[in-house]
Design a protein around this motif. Structure first.
Motif, mmCIF file in Angstrom:
data_model
loop_
_atom_site.group_PDB
_atom_site.id
_atom_site.type_symbol
_atom_site.label_atom_id
_atom_site.label_comp_id
_atom_site.label_asym_id
_atom_site.label_seq_id
_atom_site.Cartn_x
_atom_site.Cartn_y
_atom_site.Cartn_z
ATOM 1 N N THR A 153 -4.968 -6.733 7.685
ATOM 2 C CA THR A 153 -5.684 -6.121 8.799
ATOM 3 C C THR A 153 -4.834 -5.039 9.457
ATOM 4 O O THR A 153 -5.344 -3.982 9.843
ATOM 5 C CB THR A 153 -6.075 -7.193 9.831
ATOM 6 O OG1 THR A 153 -6.851 -8.211 9.187
ATOM 7 C CG2 THR A 153 -6.890 -6.596 10.966
ATOM 8 N N PHE A 154 -3.539 -5.290 9.553
ATOM 9 C CA PHE A 154 -2.622 -4.271 10.081
ATOM 10 C C PHE A 154 -2.668 -3.009 9.214
ATOM 11 O O PHE A 154 -2.711 -1.891 9.736
ATOM 12 C CB PHE A 154 -1.196 -4.823 10.136
ATOM 13 C CG PHE A 154 -0.151 -3.764 10.341
ATOM 14 C CD1 PHE A 154 0.076 -3.223 11.598
ATOM 15 C CD2 PHE A 154 0.605 -3.282 9.276
ATOM 16 C CE1 PHE A 154 1.024 -2.226 11.796
ATOM 17 C CE2 PHE A 154 1.557 -2.293 9.458
ATOM 18 C CZ PHE A 154 1.766 -1.758 10.722
ATOM 19 N N CYS A 155 -2.661 -3.175 7.895
ATOM 20 C CA CYS A 155 -2.743 -2.027 6.981
ATOM 21 C C CYS A 155 -4.014 -1.225 7.253
ATOM 22 O O CYS A 155 -3.983 0.011 7.310
ATOM 23 C CB CYS A 155 -2.724 -2.485 5.530
ATOM 24 S SG CYS A 155 -1.173 -3.226 4.982
ATOM 25 N N TYR A 156 -5.117 -1.945 7.421
ATOM 26 C CA TYR A 156 -6.386 -1.277 7.713
ATOM 27 C C TYR A 156 -6.290 -0.492 9.018
ATOM 28 O O TYR A 156 -6.737 0.667 9.102
ATOM 29 C CB TYR A 156 -7.507 -2.316 7.810
ATOM 30 C CG TYR A 156 -8.801 -1.759 8.351
ATOM 31 C CD1 TYR A 156 -9.704 -1.109 7.511
ATOM 32 C CD2 TYR A 156 -9.119 -1.876 9.702
ATOM 33 C CE1 TYR A 156 -10.888 -0.584 8.003
ATOM 34 C CE2 TYR A 156 -10.300 -1.349 10.208
ATOM 35 C CZ TYR A 156 -11.178 -0.706 9.358
ATOM 36 O OH TYR A 156 -12.340 -0.184 9.853
ATOM 37 N N LEU A 157 -5.725 -1.102 10.053
ATOM 38 C CA LEU A 157 -5.612 -0.440 11.348
ATOM 39 C C LEU A 157 -4.723 0.795 11.261
ATOM 40 O O LEU A 157 -4.987 1.805 11.926
ATOM 41 C CB LEU A 157 -5.075 -1.416 12.401
ATOM 42 C CG LEU A 157 -6.014 -2.562 12.782
ATOM 43 C CD1 LEU A 157 -5.309 -3.543 13.720
ATOM 44 C CD2 LEU A 157 -7.285 -2.032 13.435
ATOM 45 N N MET A 158 -3.669 0.733 10.449
ATOM 46 C CA MET A 158 -2.816 1.906 10.256
ATOM 47 C C MET A 158 -3.598 3.037 9.593
ATOM 48 O O MET A 158 -3.520 4.201 10.002
ATOM 49 C CB MET A 158 -1.590 1.546 9.422
ATOM 50 C CG MET A 158 -0.505 0.806 10.180
ATOM 51 S SD MET A 158 0.312 1.812 11.451
ATOM 52 C CE MET A 158 1.326 2.923 10.451
ATOM 53 N N HIS A 159 -4.360 2.691 8.552
ATOM 54 C CA HIS A 159 -5.213 3.684 7.879
ATOM 55 C C HIS A 159 -6.162 4.337 8.887
ATOM 56 O O HIS A 159 -6.267 5.566 8.967
ATOM 57 C CB HIS A 159 -6.069 3.013 6.801
ATOM 58 C CG HIS A 159 -5.380 2.813 5.493
ATOM 59 N ND1 HIS A 159 -5.134 3.846 4.617
ATOM 60 C CD2 HIS A 159 -4.903 1.690 4.897
ATOM 61 C CE1 HIS A 159 -4.528 3.365 3.547
ATOM 62 N NE2 HIS A 159 -4.368 2.066 3.690
ATOM 63 N N ASP B 81 0.853 -1.180 0.000
ATOM 64 C CA ASP B 81 0.000 0.000 0.000
ATOM 65 C C ASP B 81 0.891 1.232 0.000
ATOM 66 O O ASP B 81 0.766 2.124 0.841
ATOM 67 C CB ASP B 81 -0.904 -0.021 1.240
ATOM 68 C CG ASP B 81 -2.217 0.711 1.017
ATOM 69 O OD1 ASP B 81 -2.355 1.336 -0.054
ATOM 70 O OD2 ASP B 81 -3.082 0.676 1.904
ATOM 71 N N ALA B 82 1.799 1.272 -0.983
ATOM 72 C CA ALA B 82 2.897 2.253 -0.992
ATOM 73 C C ALA B 82 2.407 3.696 -0.969
ATOM 74 O O ALA B 82 2.929 4.520 -0.206
ATOM 75 C CB ALA B 82 3.781 2.022 -2.219
ATOM 76 N N THR B 83 1.403 4.017 -1.774
ATOM 77 C CA THR B 83 0.922 5.401 -1.846
ATOM 78 C C THR B 83 0.400 5.869 -0.498
ATOM 79 O O THR B 83 0.740 6.962 -0.022
ATOM 80 C CB THR B 83 -0.186 5.535 -2.904
ATOM 81 O OG1 THR B 83 0.328 5.129 -4.180
ATOM 82 C CG2 THR B 83 -0.675 6.961 -2.992
ATOM 83 N N ALA B 84 -0.434 5.043 0.128
ATOM 84 C CA ALA B 84 -1.003 5.405 1.427
ATOM 85 C C ALA B 84 0.084 5.480 2.492
ATOM 86 O O ALA B 84 0.093 6.397 3.319
ATOM 87 C CB ALA B 84 -2.065 4.393 1.834
#
Length: 334
Positions: A276-282, A191-194
């Motif tokens: 899920t970690f990516c989602y939590l970071m977002h 999810d490089a851009t985010a």
């Protein structure tokens, strides 16, 4: 004495309810001609609602076969289903869908237990600067987050630019071991851009305090824009490791069962955990902005409030935190 009586009443209620529940199951079996597993599979839609009911039924059963079925090896699930069908005197030719549903549920249940073991193994493995694979992962993290800025040396103050505390990031991985690095690299790569946007926001100091006489110089639109332009001000990598700790505790406590049973058609994997970690970071990034903390000293308060919100969401049996990360458009445990 009061404490003893309270405990005695609780014990009596427990055994009474347990006995009553077994009687109720017996009556339902006689009335419907179906065992509890059949009733769950035929009356509950696929996903967390069904799988969690099946898991509870198997775990609370008086049959040793059913109790141990939630912890069998994935390769033994098919044989276990056959044994359960035989034990319950269910003809697989007459009830073919039951076997398919039970198998899918068991794959999720066993897969969740195995995922905890995989995540725990990574968490317990310390970062080793003498390990070429560990070092390469760390360097990749830099390249993904700062693609246009070369790292001058392995030990460098540049690491602070992506949110580590000192010249050598290895010391920051002590709490979560390799799991923290795995998650950060996954986020930065997939999810490089985010990830780069969150990092960019986190690097800017917060512009909060403006004298009242200065406010009058701005139009309402300019003032609102200035308020919206406030930056975040936290250490990206350290927060990522902290959110890894949050994801880990949600997993181990069983809170993530709702999410994984709804998005993983079979066994949840490490990739599901990292997604899920990516989602939590977002979500934490957005939540931090919404909370508008005075400074980083409020991190623990904001994190705890965020944790409670996620747990509340996960109490909904239909909840999928990040459905767009699902391995399949639809669940197959029909």
């Amino acid at each position: 004495m009061k404490h003893f009586l309270r405990m005695l009443i609780q014990v009596c209620l427990y055994f009474y309810c347990k006995f009553l529940w077994r009687c109720l199951k017996f009556v339902m079996r006689k009335l419907t001609g179906r065992c509890e597993l059949q009733r769950i599979c035929y009356s509950t839609k696929p996903g967390a609602s069904r799988t969690m009911k099946i898991e509870t039924s198997l775990r609370d059963s008086k049959s040793k076969l059913l109790q141990t079925s939630v912890s069998v090896h994935p390769d033994a699930i098919e044989k276990t289903i056959e044994d359960i069908m035989e034990l319950k005197k269910i003809n697989p030719d007459i009830n073919p869908q039951l076997g398919i549903s039970l198998q899918a549920c068991l794959l999720q249940i066993v897969g969740y237990r195995n995922l905890i073991a995989d995540v725990e193994k990574l968490r317990r493995e310390p970062y080793d600067s003498d390990n070429p694979q560990h070092e390469e992962m760390l360097l990749k993290l830099w390249r993904f987050l700062k693609p246009n800025t070369p790292l001058e040396s392995r030990i460098s103050k540049q690491w602070c630019e992506i949110g580590f505390q000192g010249d050598d990031p290895k010391t920051d991985f002590r709490g979560m071991g390799l799991l923290g690095l795995y998650n950060l690299q996954y986020f930065a790569e997939r999810d490089a851009t985010a990830a780069q946007q969150v990092l960019s926001d986190s690097l800017h100091p917060k512009c909060r305090d403006i004298a009242k006489e200065e406010i009058s110089k701005f139009s309402k639109a300019e003032w609102e824009k200035k308020r919206m332009d406030k930056a975040i001000g936290y250490s990206f990598a350290i927060v990522g490791i902290n959110i890894t700790d949050l994801a880990y505790n949600l997993l181990v406590s069983g809170a993530l069962k709702t999410h994984f049973y709804n998005i993983a058609p079979e066994a949840p994997t490490l990739s599901h955990f990292q997604q899920t970690f990516c989602y939590l970071m977002h979500e934490f990034h957005k939540f931090w902005i919404e909370e508008d903390p005075m400074d980083i000293m409020e991190f623990n308060r904001v994190r705890e409030k965020f944790r409670k919100r996620i747990i509340k969401q996960l109490q909904n049996p239909d909840m999928a935190l990040c459905p767009h990360f699902a391995a399949s458009e639809g669940l197959i445990n029909m």
